[in-house]
Design a protein around this motif. Structure first.
Motif, PDB file in Angstrom:
ATOM      1  N   UNK A  75       5.995   2.625 -13.770  1.00 25.05           N
ATOM      2  CA  UNK A  75       4.607   2.204 -13.769  1.00 25.05           C
ATOM      3  C   UNK A  75       3.818   3.280 -13.026  1.00 25.05           C
ATOM      4  N   UNK A  76       2.771   3.804 -13.644  1.00 29.98           N
ATOM      5  CA  UNK A  76       1.964   4.850 -13.020  1.00 29.98           C
ATOM      6  C   UNK A  76       0.791   4.227 -12.281  1.00 29.98           C
ATOM      7  N   UNK A  77       0.773   4.464 -10.971  1.00 31.66           N
ATOM      8  CA  UNK A  77      -0.306   3.927 -10.133  1.00 31.66           C
ATOM      9  C   UNK A  77      -1.375   5.000  -9.969  1.00 31.66           C
ATOM     10  N   UNK A  78      -2.620   4.665 -10.361  1.00 32.90           N
ATOM     11  CA  UNK A  78      -3.719   5.624 -10.297  1.00 32.90           C
ATOM     12  C   UNK A  78      -4.688   5.329  -9.158  1.00 32.90           C
ATOM     13  N   UNK A  79      -4.615   4.124  -8.599  1.00 31.92           N
ATOM     14  CA  UNK A  79      -5.507   3.767  -7.513  1.00 31.92           C
ATOM     15  C   UNK A  79      -6.912   3.404  -7.956  1.00 31.92           C
ATOM     16  N   UNK A  80      -7.133   3.328  -9.242  1.00 28.96           N
ATOM     17  CA  UNK A  80      -8.469   2.988  -9.730  1.00 28.96           C
ATOM     18  C   UNK A  80      -8.758   1.504  -9.521  1.00 28.96           C
ATOM     19  N   UNK A  81     -10.023   1.154  -9.476  1.00 32.55           N
ATOM     20  CA  UNK A  81     -10.419  -0.250  -9.381  1.00 32.55           C
ATOM     21  C   UNK A  81      -9.840  -1.008 -10.570  1.00 32.55           C
ATOM     22  N   UNK A  82      -9.247  -2.132 -10.275  1.00 36.30           N
ATOM     23  CA  UNK A  82      -8.662  -2.931 -11.337  1.00 36.30           C
ATOM     24  C   UNK A  82      -7.245  -2.525 -11.690  1.00 36.30           C
ATOM     25  N   UNK A  83      -6.694  -1.552 -10.973  1.00 33.72           N
ATOM     26  CA  UNK A  83      -5.324  -1.091 -11.217  1.00 33.72           C
ATOM     27  C   UNK A  83      -4.364  -2.078 -10.553  1.00 33.72           C
TER      28      UNK A  83
ATOM     29  N   UNK B 245      -3.925   3.135  -0.688  1.00 28.99           N
ATOM     30  CA  UNK B 245      -4.710   2.255   0.179  1.00 28.99           C
ATOM     31  C   UNK B 245      -3.925   1.071   0.735  1.00 28.99           C
ATOM     32  N   UNK B 246      -4.465   0.522   1.786  1.00 31.45           N
ATOM     33  CA  UNK B 246      -3.850  -0.590   2.517  1.00 31.45           C
ATOM     34  C   UNK B 246      -3.391  -1.707   1.574  1.00 31.45           C
ATOM     35  N   UNK B 247      -2.150  -2.106   1.758  1.00 35.80           N
ATOM     36  CA  UNK B 247      -1.532  -3.229   1.053  1.00 35.80           C
ATOM     37  C   UNK B 247      -1.488  -3.057  -0.462  1.00 35.80           C
ATOM     38  N   UNK B 248      -1.485  -1.836  -0.921  1.00 34.99           N
ATOM     39  CA  UNK B 248      -1.508  -1.607  -2.374  1.00 34.99           C
ATOM     40  C   UNK B 248      -0.318  -2.248  -3.088  1.00 34.99           C
ATOM     41  N   UNK B 249       0.859  -2.232  -2.454  1.00 34.08           N
ATOM     42  CA  UNK B 249       2.058  -2.801  -3.070  1.00 34.08           C
ATOM     43  C   UNK B 249       2.621  -3.959  -2.233  1.00 34.08           C
ATOM     44  N   UNK B 250       1.782  -4.548  -1.435  1.00 35.48           N
ATOM     45  CA  UNK B 250       2.189  -5.603  -0.507  1.00 35.48           C
ATOM     46  C   UNK B 250       2.946  -6.729  -1.221  1.00 35.48           C
ATOM     47  N   UNK B 251       4.150  -7.002  -0.735  1.00 33.77           N
ATOM     48  CA  UNK B 251       4.906  -8.145  -1.232  1.00 33.77           C
ATOM     49  C   UNK B 251       5.447  -8.011  -2.639  1.00 33.77           C
TER      50      UNK B 251
ATOM     51  N   UNK C 141       0.459   2.233  10.158  1.00 39.03           N
ATOM     52  CA  UNK C 141       1.074   1.072  10.791  1.00 39.03           C
ATOM     53  C   UNK C 141       1.622   0.089   9.753  1.00 39.03           C
ATOM     54  N   UNK C 142       2.876  -0.309   9.960  1.00 36.23           N
ATOM     55  CA  UNK C 142       3.476  -1.352   9.140  1.00 36.23           C
ATOM     56  C   UNK C 142       3.714  -0.986   7.693  1.00 36.23           C
ATOM     57  N   UNK C 143       3.654   0.288   7.352  1.00 38.06           N
ATOM     58  CA  UNK C 143       3.693   0.704   5.944  1.00 38.06           C
ATOM     59  C   UNK C 143       4.958   0.252   5.220  1.00 38.06           C
ATOM     60  N   UNK C 144       6.110   0.329   5.886  1.00 40.89           N
ATOM     61  CA  UNK C 144       7.379  -0.042   5.257  1.00 40.89           C
ATOM     62  C   UNK C 144       8.052  -1.202   6.003  1.00 40.89           C
TER      63      UNK C 144
ATOM     64  N   UNK D  79       1.296  -0.810   3.202  1.00 39.02           N
ATOM     65  CA  UNK D  79       1.320  -0.532   1.759  1.00 39.02           C
ATOM     66  C   UNK D  79       2.538  -1.149   1.088  1.00 39.02           C
ATOM     67  N   UNK D  80       3.713  -1.019   1.700  1.00 43.62           N
ATOM     68  CA  UNK D  80       4.950  -1.535   1.105  1.00 43.62           C
ATOM     69  C   UNK D  80       5.536  -2.689   1.923  1.00 43.62           C
ATOM     70  N   UNK D  81       4.716  -3.316   2.723  1.00 44.96           N
ATOM     71  CA  UNK D  81       5.159  -4.445   3.546  1.00 44.96           C
ATOM     72  C   UNK D  81       5.805  -5.511   2.661  1.00 44.96           C
TER      73      UNK D  81
END
Length: 293
Positions: free
Chosen positions: A6-14, A33-39, A79-82, A59-61
Motif C-alpha cells: 500500500x503506497x502512503x502519500x500523506x494526502x488528505x483523505x489518504x 504525521x502523528x498517528x498516521x498508522x495508529x493501531x 515520542x511514542x512512535x513505535x 505514528x506506529x503506536x
C-alpha cells in the motif's frame, strides 16, 4: 503470493485500510504525521523513501504485527512512535539522530539495533525491550537520558564513543541484570595505537578492559518504580572518566616527546622537510577527548 504494498502519500483523505500488511511511504512524503498508522494491527513491513526525514508522535503506536521498518533518511523518531510494536525485529535507520521519549518501549522482540548517527536518546526510549541484547552507537552520540534502557533484561553489551557526560542519570540501565560489557567506538583505538610508548598503550588498554571485570557484578537495581536504580550507569560513567583522563594525559606526554623530537631533527634536516615529511607520521589521529568539570 506476497501481499502488494500500500503506497502512503500523506494526502488528505489518504485512509490506510485496516487489512494492509505492507506499506511504502511515497517519495513526496518528508514527515509521517502523528498517528498516521495508529493501531493498524496487521501491518508487518514499512519501507520509507529516502526523502522521509521525520516520524512524528505515535505514528506506529500499537502496530502489534510490525516486524520490519526501513527508513534510510529518517533523522527524527518522535515520542511514542513505535510504542508497543511487540513483533518488531528489524529496524534500519542509518541517519537517525534524535530518538524521542518512549520511542521504542515494549518492543519485546527487538534483539539488536545499530544507530551510527544517533545524537540524543531520550527518556525511556527503549524501556522494557526485554529481548534487546546489544546496541551500537557511533561517534556522534551526545546524550543517553534516564531510563533509556531500563528493564532491558537481556541487554549484555552497548557500544558507545568515549565521551564524558553522555549518561545523564543513574537509572539509565536500571534492571539490566545481564549487562556486562561496554565497547568503545570511534577513533580511540587508532589514537592508542599511535602513542609513542608501549607502556602507555598497555596501561590504557588495561583500563579499557577493566569494564569486563567491574560491570558484571555491579547491581542492576529493581523495577523502574521501586527506587533501586542499581550501579550499572554509575560504573560506566566512572570507568569512562578514568579512561579519558589516562588517554588525555598520555596524549599530552606524546606531544611533548614529539616537540622534542622535532627540535632535534631540525638541527640535522631542513625545517620544511621535518614539518612536511616526518612530523605527520608521528602525529596522533585527529580525535578530541574531553573530561567535563
Amino acid at each position: 503470493m506476497a501481499a502488494e504494498y500500500f503506497t502512503y502519500t500523506g494526502r488528505d483523505g489518504d485512509i490506510i485500510p485496516h487489512d494492509v500488511t505492507r506499506v511504502r511511504i511515497h517519495e513526496s512524503v518528508t514527515v509521517i504525521p502523528r498517528r498516521a498508522f495508529y493501531g493498524r494491527r496487521n501491518i508487518e513491513e514499512v519501507i520509507c523513501d529516502v526523502g522521509v526525514e521525520k516520524v512524528e508522535e505515535e505514528v506506529f503506536f500499537g502496530c502489534f504485527s510490525l516486524r520490519r521498518v526501513i527508513m534510510p533518511g529518517v533523522r527524527v523518531v518522535s515520542d511514542g512512535a513505535f510504542c508497543g510494536c511487540k513483533a518488531l525485529t528489524d529496524v534500519q535507520c542509518s541517519e537517525l539522530e534524535m530518538i524521542g521519549l518512549a520511542a521504542f518501549p515494549h518492543c519485546t522482540s527487538l534483539r539488536s539495533i545499530d544507530l551510527p548517527s544517533a545524537k540524543i536518546v531520550k527518556y525511556s526510549a527503549f524501556y522494557c525491550c526485554e529481548a534487546l541484547a546489544d546496541i551500537t552507537f557511533g561517534s556522534k552520540l551526545e546524550r543517553i537520558e534516564d531510563e533509556a534502557f531500563a528493564l532491558c533484561t537481556s541487554l549484555r553489551q552497548i557500544n558507545i564513543p568515549l565521551k564524558d557526560g553522555m549518561i545523564t542519570n543513574d537509572n539509565t540501565f536500571q534492571g539490566c541484570v545481564n549487562m556486562e560489557h561496554v565497547d568503545l567506538v570511534g577513533g580511540i583505538h587508532e589514537t592508542i595505537a599511535a602513542l609513542q610508548l608501549e607502556e602507555w598503550r598497555n596501561d590504557i588498554n588495561k583500563e579499557i578492559d577493566s569494564i569486563d571485570q567491574i560491570l558484571p557484578p555491579a547491581p542492576a537495581g529493581g523495577e523502574a518504580d521501586d527506587g533501586d536504580v542499581g550501579e550499572k550507569a554509575i560504573v560506566i560513567r566512572t570507568w569512562t572518566r578514568s579512561v579519558l583522563r589516562k588517554l588525555i594525559g598520555y596524549k599530552e606526554q606524546h606531544h611533548r616527546l614529539l616537540d622534542e623530537a622535532a627540535a632535534t631533527l631540525e638541527l640535522a634536516l631542513p625545517k620544511d622537510i621535518v614539518i612536511k615529511n616526518i612530523i605527520p607520521f608521528l602525529e596522533l589521529p585527529s580525535c578530541t577527548f574531553e573530561v567535563e568539570g
